[in-house]
Design an enzyme around this catalytic site. Structure first.
Site, short mmCIF file in Angstrom:
data_model
loop_
_atom_site.label_atom_id
_atom_site.label_comp_id
_atom_site.label_asym_id
_atom_site.label_seq_id
_atom_site.Cartn_x
_atom_site.Cartn_y
_atom_site.Cartn_z
CE LYS A 1 -4.21 1.15 2.47
NZ LYS A 1 -4.81 1.26 3.57
C1 E4P Z 1 -8.24 1.50 3.90
O1 E4P Z 1 -7.35 0.92 3.13
C2 E4P Z 1 -8.13 2.93 4.34
O2 E4P Z 1 -6.89 3.27 5.09
C3 E4P Z 1 -9.25 3.12 5.52
O3 E4P Z 1 -10.49 2.59 4.93
C4 E4P Z 1 -9.43 4.55 6.06
O4 E4P Z 1 -10.65 4.56 6.86
P1 E4P Z 1 -11.10 5.72 7.85
O5 E4P Z 1 -11.24 6.97 6.94
O6 E4P Z 1 -12.22 5.02 8.69
O7 E4P Z 1 -9.71 5.95 8.64
#
Ligand code: E4P
Length: 218
Positions: A87
């Protein structure tokens, strides 16, 4: 649409996996911190534990923000397990790193995406997944689902193979609206997945069937 769970919590992953509808996992540094995981080795161990629980892509985020650092860290993450997807944040060095990982056959997830232009860059770099954060967009008084629709249209125009991974899901309705919009994947907290089950008429109907069956049994 594939269902990923957005957590680093092993119990929640186990519960979602037991439903038989889980296709993968996403994590981020905030989710790791929420679990009280400290130290690089503990973080790497948690990725391996998750990969051994779920037969699908597991996103592991790089912390470096420079190209060389991201390549070093992402290569180390990819070597942990075949399920790992590296990622990478949506910044210029991140896009360069995604291009390199793509050439090396390492799957990537371009994260922190908030516009169709950013999604276009991710697709051009060959990202496996792009993660638009729909909940955070809604929180800032814009429409997150509109962004999913826009990316679906842009990718379809050019046949980009990058999968649209709707992230920052806050509730079950977000999941349904992402499905309507044509997202390839939704990564969700367990509470949003479980929320999909809920309908009062299901509960009332089941209660009545069970009550009536007691009459049948005598
Ligand atoms: C996933 O890959 C993201 O990092 C995550 O969904 C972010 O979510 P949030 O906005 O609830 O922190």
């Amino acid at each position: 649409m594939d269902f990923f769970i957005d957590t680093a919590n092993l119990d929640q992953i186990k519960e979602a996996e037991a439903l038989g509808i889980l296709d993968g996992v996403t994590t981020n540094p905030s989710l790791m911190a929420k679990e009280g995981i400290t130290g690089r080795n503990a973080v790497l161990k948690r990725y391996v534990d998750i990969c051994e629980m779920v037969n699908g892509p597991v996103s592991a985020e790089v912390i470096a923000t420079d190209y060389a650092g991201m390549i070093k860290e992402g290569t180390e993450l990819a070597e942990l397990h075949d399920n790992i997807v590296v990622k990478v944040p949506m910044i210029p060095d991140g896009i360069k790193a995604i291009r390199t990982f793509t050439e090396q056959g390492i799957p990537t997830n371009c994260t922190l995406v908030f516009s169709a232009g950013q999604a276009l860059l991710a697709a051009k770099a060959g990202a496996t997944f792009v993660s638009p954060f729909i909940g955070r967009i809604d929180d800032s008084n814009w429409d997150g689902i509109e962004l999913i629709e826009q990316i679906v249209e842009v990718y379809a125009n050019y046949g980009f193979e990058t999968q649209i991974l709707a992230a920052s899901i806050r509730n079950p309705l977000h999941i349904v609206r992402c499905a309507e919009a044509g997202a390839d994947v939704a990564t969700c907290p367990l509470s949003s997945i479980m929320g999909l089950f809920k309908h009062p008429l299901t509960d009332i109907g089941l209660e009545k069937f069970l009550a009536d069956y007691k009459k049948v049994e005598g």
